[in-house]
Every structure is written in structure tokens, then in C-alpha cells.
Write a protein that holds these residues in place. Sequence first.
Motif, PDB file in Angstrom:
ATOM      1  N   MET A  15       0.827  -1.201   0.000  1.00  0.00           N
ATOM      2  CA  MET A  15       0.000   0.000   0.000  1.00  0.00           C
ATOM      3  C   MET A  15       0.866   1.259   0.000  1.00  0.00           C
ATOM      4  N   ALA A  16       1.990   1.205   0.696  1.00  0.00           N
ATOM      5  CA  ALA A  16       2.903   2.357   0.686  1.00  0.00           C
ATOM      6  C   ALA A  16       3.419   2.619  -0.723  1.00  0.00           C
ATOM      7  N   ALA A  17       3.748   1.549  -1.462  1.00  0.00           N
ATOM      8  CA  ALA A  17       4.237   1.713  -2.833  1.00  0.00           C
ATOM      9  C   ALA A  17       3.162   2.327  -3.728  1.00  0.00           C
ATOM     10  N   ALA A  18       1.908   1.893  -3.545  1.00  0.00           N
ATOM     11  CA  ALA A  18       0.812   2.420  -4.356  1.00  0.00           C
ATOM     12  C   ALA A  18       0.576   3.898  -4.076  1.00  0.00           C
ATOM     13  N   VAL A  19       0.516   4.260  -2.805  1.00  0.00           N
ATOM     14  CA  VAL A  19       0.282   5.660  -2.432  1.00  0.00           C
ATOM     15  C   VAL A  19       1.466   6.532  -2.866  1.00  0.00           C
ATOM     16  N   ASP A  20       2.686   6.052  -2.637  1.00  0.00           N
ATOM     17  CA  ASP A  20       3.871   6.819  -3.038  1.00  0.00           C
ATOM     18  C   ASP A  20       3.853   7.117  -4.533  1.00  0.00           C
ATOM     19  N   HIS A  21       3.470   6.123  -5.326  1.00  0.00           N
ATOM     20  CA  HIS A  21       3.433   6.303  -6.779  1.00  0.00           C
ATOM     21  C   HIS A  21       2.424   7.376  -7.170  1.00  0.00           C
ATOM     22  N   LEU A  22       1.243   7.299  -6.598  1.00  0.00           N
ATOM     23  CA  LEU A  22       0.207   8.273  -6.937  1.00  0.00           C
ATOM     24  C   LEU A  22       0.591   9.684  -6.484  1.00  0.00           C
ATOM     25  N   VAL A  23       1.151   9.783  -5.293  1.00  0.00           N
ATOM     26  CA  VAL A  23       1.564  11.098  -4.783  1.00  0.00           C
ATOM     27  C   VAL A  23       2.668  11.683  -5.661  1.00  0.00           C
ATOM     28  N   SER A  24       3.577  10.822  -6.123  1.00  0.00           N
ATOM     29  CA  SER A  24       4.663  11.301  -6.991  1.00  0.00           C
ATOM     30  C   SER A  24       4.128  11.857  -8.304  1.00  0.00           C
ATOM     31  N   LEU A  25       2.944  11.390  -8.729  1.00  0.00           N
ATOM     32  CA  LEU A  25       2.319  11.899  -9.946  1.00  0.00           C
ATOM     33  C   LEU A  25       1.542  13.196  -9.697  1.00  0.00           C
ATOM     34  N   GLY A  26       1.353  13.537  -8.427  1.00  0.00           N
ATOM     35  CA  GLY A  26       0.636  14.759  -8.095  1.00  0.00           C
ATOM     36  C   GLY A  26      -0.746  14.549  -7.513  1.00  0.00           C
ATOM     37  N   HIS A  27      -1.142  13.312  -7.259  1.00  0.00           N
ATOM     38  CA  HIS A  27      -2.475  13.047  -6.701  1.00  0.00           C
ATOM     39  C   HIS A  27      -2.505  13.378  -5.213  1.00  0.00           C
ATOM     40  N   LEU A  48     -19.516   5.913  -5.967  1.00  0.00           N
ATOM     41  CA  LEU A  48     -18.633   7.042  -6.248  1.00  0.00           C
ATOM     42  C   LEU A  48     -19.264   7.995  -7.261  1.00  0.00           C
ATOM     43  N   VAL A  49     -19.853   7.402  -8.310  1.00  0.00           N
ATOM     44  CA  VAL A  49     -20.456   8.227  -9.361  1.00  0.00           C
ATOM     45  C   VAL A  49     -21.659   8.996  -8.822  1.00  0.00           C
ATOM     46  N   GLU A  50     -22.501   8.330  -8.039  1.00  0.00           N
ATOM     47  CA  GLU A  50     -23.713   8.967  -7.511  1.00  0.00           C
ATOM     48  C   GLU A  50     -23.391  10.102  -6.550  1.00  0.00           C
ATOM     49  N   GLN A  51     -22.299   9.942  -5.789  1.00  0.00           N
ATOM     50  CA  GLN A  51     -21.928  11.004  -4.855  1.00  0.00           C
ATOM     51  C   GLN A  51     -21.387  12.230  -5.573  1.00  0.00           C
ATOM     52  N   GLY A  52     -20.888  12.020  -6.790  1.00  0.00           N
ATOM     53  CA  GLY A  52     -20.507  13.150  -7.633  1.00  0.00           C
ATOM     54  C   GLY A  52     -19.137  13.749  -7.377  1.00  0.00           C
ATOM     55  N   ASP A  53     -18.535  13.465  -6.252  1.00  0.00           N
ATOM     56  CA  ASP A  53     -17.231  14.043  -5.919  1.00  0.00           C
ATOM     57  C   ASP A  53     -16.164  12.974  -6.125  1.00  0.00           C
ATOM     58  N   LEU A  54     -15.802  12.764  -7.396  1.00  0.00           N
ATOM     59  CA  LEU A  54     -14.863  11.693  -7.712  1.00  0.00           C
ATOM     60  C   LEU A  54     -13.450  12.023  -7.229  1.00  0.00           C
ATOM     61  N   PRO A  55     -12.739  11.040  -6.711  1.00  0.00           N
ATOM     62  CA  PRO A  55     -11.325  11.240  -6.389  1.00  0.00           C
ATOM     63  C   PRO A  55     -10.524  11.278  -7.692  1.00  0.00           C
ATOM     64  N   THR A  56      -9.283  11.683  -7.608  1.00  0.00           N
ATOM     65  CA  THR A  56      -8.426  11.645  -8.802  1.00  0.00           C
ATOM     66  C   THR A  56      -7.770  10.284  -8.969  1.00  0.00           C
ATOM     67  N   ALA A  57      -7.811   9.448  -7.915  1.00  0.00           N
ATOM     68  CA  ALA A  57      -7.198   8.124  -8.000  1.00  0.00           C
ATOM     69  C   ALA A  57      -7.882   7.166  -7.027  1.00  0.00           C
ATOM     70  N   VAL A  58      -7.908   5.894  -7.405  1.00  0.00           N
ATOM     71  CA  VAL A  58      -8.503   4.848  -6.574  1.00  0.00           C
ATOM     72  C   VAL A  58      -7.509   3.690  -6.462  1.00  0.00           C
ATOM     73  N   ILE A  59      -7.335   3.200  -5.242  1.00  0.00           N
ATOM     74  CA  ILE A  59      -6.573   1.965  -5.001  1.00  0.00           C
ATOM     75  C   ILE A  59      -7.574   0.912  -4.556  1.00  0.00           C
ATOM     76  N   ALA A  60      -7.744  -0.135  -5.344  1.00  0.00           N
ATOM     77  CA  ALA A  60      -8.739  -1.163  -5.049  1.00  0.00           C
ATOM     78  C   ALA A  60      -8.129  -2.309  -4.258  1.00  0.00           C
ATOM     79  N   TYR A  61      -9.005  -3.060  -3.612  1.00  0.00           N
ATOM     80  CA  TYR A  61      -8.566  -4.205  -2.800  1.00  0.00           C
ATOM     81  C   TYR A  61      -7.878  -5.256  -3.661  1.00  0.00           C
TER      82      TYR A  61
END
Length: 335
Positions: free
Chosen positions: A165-177, A230-243
Amino acid sequence: MTGSGGRVTLNDVAERAGVSRALVSIVMREAPGASDATRARVLAAAQELGYRPDARARSLAGRASHLIGVMFGVGVGAFHFDLLEGLYAAAEERGYNLILSPVTRGRDEAKAAESLQDFRFDGLIMLGPPTAEPLLAGRLPVVVVGWHVDHPRVDVVRTSDETGMAAAVDHLVSLGHRWITHLDGGETLIGASRREAFLAAMRRHGLGESMRVVPGGQAQVDGQRAARQLVEQGDLPTAVIAYNDDTATAVMGVLAQQGIAVPADVSMIGWDDSEAAALSLVGLTSLVQQPAELARLAVQRIVDRINGRRVLQREIVLQPQLHLRQSTTRPRPSS
């Protein structure tokens, strides 16, 4: 001529080899009492007739059965089936057979364990259910694959949720998410472990206020439900990490139906690096779990325990790597 039901019996082998049934039994049990020449003749007769020892009868006869029980969940994603394939290959290499007992919504751990009692198996490998106190712990060797167990009589082979999970979050943050959501695996030990690892990784980057967890599960239908939420709530994140990859690809499918592009609108990361990740319409970035290696290590450990070999470390933890594909990119400038 074969025994009842068309099954080749010890009597059939004895008749073909021209020896007594008792002598055939000695050879098949690898017990002393038969000459090399007799053993060769009996084994040749057995091979000609296609004789296969009855594993259940052999296990009830009081000797090592060379049977390993495997308890696994049904409907929990393709990854478990990759694990099963690896277990079969690893067990065969070591001269063991597997006895499978599935866990379903209407068939819990107790029922799965009860069905295994028809066989005197030598040890148990659990792919599920992820439980902190396996019912058979302490009664025979037990290895769990995928989650941590504190019980001193249970061995563990797993992938590090924290590192992954640290690798996934680090990658996304490095892209600007910054607005990152975790679609979790439900109320299981593995789901909880990955959820806590996600929260810890986000806090480490100072993103505690922008992190979000959406309740999910392990199957594609869970990913579809979460995506619609996610779609119904309307406030989409810029990235998703799935199980896992199954839920990730399901989310991608629902987003595509709604005209939401991956990765232009939402970057996506899965878990397992399965065939589904490689073959998805947009190649899915995913964390590599190495099911064949997990299976090999689980079989190696259970066989060591069965044979009374010394084990220095109760838990084996593999470090996952992030396999980058096309499903992650920088967020839109306005995000």
C-alpha cells in the motif's frame, strides 16, 4: 478383469503379478517383506492395470497419508485459483496430494473442517476464511496464506500489505495526486490490514484530510457497487486503489459506462497483478503478489512441519512490487 465399479483393486494387481494380495499391500505401503524382484513385478502389474492407491483408505490405515487439506473461499476472486494451481504443482513435486474443502456463504469454517475429517490428512493450508484463530490450530500443522495470525502453532505465508500500500500511495503522490480513495476488501482481516496500511501511508504524506475509504469487497460485483456509489456522490477522487484486480477492473468498467476515463479522469491501481490486470481494456497498474511463490513456500512449510523439521521463523512475508501499466497518470490540472 477389475473390481466393482471398474476400479482396479489390490486383488487385480495380485492376480496379474501372480502373488498374494498381502504381498501387493506390502509393496504399495512401501513396507519391508518383499524382495526387489517381487516389488518390481508388482509395480509393473500395477502400472499396466492403471492401479491408483485409495488415498482415503490409506490415510485410515494408520500411516502418513501424504495428504494436505486445503481450505479456501469461493467467490473471492481469481487470485485464490492461481494459488490453488500453485499448491497442486508444489505438492506434487513433494509427493503429496491435496484434499480441497471450500468455504461459502452457507458453509463456514466449521463445516469445511468437518468434511476434511473423512481423511486423515497430515496438515492444513488455509487460503480462507481469514480468521485470527483457525479451528484446527494446535491439533495438526496449519499454514495460512495471505494474513497475519498470532497463534504460536500457526505458520504464516503472506505478502506485506504495508509495503504494497505504501508503494501504491507513493506512486500516486509522486504523480501529483492528493484526493485518493481506497476501495476496501470488506470486514476481513486482509481487508482491515490493507485499509489500515492505506490510512497510514496517506497520513505519512500529510494527506489525512483528503483520504477516503469506500466499503467494498473481494468480487467484481463489489467493485461495481462501489463504483456506482462514487459516481452517484458526484465528488470523484483523482485516484482509486482497489482491494484487488477483480474489483479494480469492475470499477473501470462502470466508470467507462459513465463516460469517465481511466486514467485521464481517475487513475486506478489494483492488487494481485493477475491476468485480468494485464488484459483489461486499459492496462491496470497493480501490486505483484507472486501466487506461485506463495504456494511453494506454503507447501514447503507444511511439509517441514509434518516431518518435524526445525522451523526458525514462523512467518514468511514477501515484499510486493508495483507493476506500472497505463491506468495511472498525472491528475488533470484542475484536480
